[in-house]
Scaffold this motif. Structure first.
Motif, short mmCIF file in Angstrom:
data_model
loop_
_atom_site.label_atom_id
_atom_site.label_comp_id
_atom_site.label_asym_id
_atom_site.label_seq_id
_atom_site.Cartn_x
_atom_site.Cartn_y
_atom_site.Cartn_z
N TYR A 35 0.83 -1.20 0.00
CA TYR A 35 0.00 0.00 0.00
C TYR A 35 0.87 1.26 0.00
O TYR A 35 0.55 2.25 -0.65
CB TYR A 35 -0.95 0.03 1.20
N ARG A 85 -4.24 2.07 3.69
CA ARG A 85 -5.07 1.56 2.60
C ARG A 85 -5.92 2.67 2.00
O ARG A 85 -5.97 2.85 0.78
CB ARG A 85 -5.96 0.41 3.07
N ALA A 88 -3.74 5.19 0.12
CA ALA A 88 -3.34 4.68 -1.20
C ALA A 88 -4.50 4.76 -2.19
O ALA A 88 -4.32 5.10 -3.36
CB ALA A 88 -2.84 3.24 -1.08
#
Length: 106
Positions: A35, A85, A88
């Motif tokens: 990520y 997460r 990203a």
């Protein structure tokens, strides 16, 4: 006949509210690394797109897209430490919009 009022209950000192549990994925180092790499490459791509558009006369749609890219970049930077997460994902959206912006310049 009315009953006497109940005795006043002693006030308990107020304790700070409990912190709600943080919801999120637990990622292992490998996932976190992937990520992080995705975040960094997407962010670099989005910024490069903004640089390509800098100094050009943008139409309304292009200006709106550039503003959205900057917004996604800012949000992804805010989330980087708490949710890699999501950071990203937002950086990926910025990169995708950046590609659209650059292609609309030609």
């Amino acid at each position: 006949q009315l009953a006497p009022p109940p005795a006043a209950q002693p006030q308990k000192p107020e304790s700070p509210p409990a912190r709600p549990p943080q919801l999120g994925e637990l990622l292992d180092q490998s996932q976190t690394g992937r990520y992080r790499q995705l975040y960094e490459s997407s962010l670099a791509s989005a910024r490069a797109s903004l640089e390509t558009a800098a100094g050009r006369a943008l139409n309304r749609s292009q200006s709106t897209t550039a503003a959205r890219i900057r917004g996604f970049i800012q949000e992804s930077e805010k989330l980087l430490q708490s949710d890699i997460r999501a950071a990203a994902e937002l950086a990926g959206r910025a990169a995708s919009l950046g590609r659209d912006l650059v292609s609309s310049l030609n």
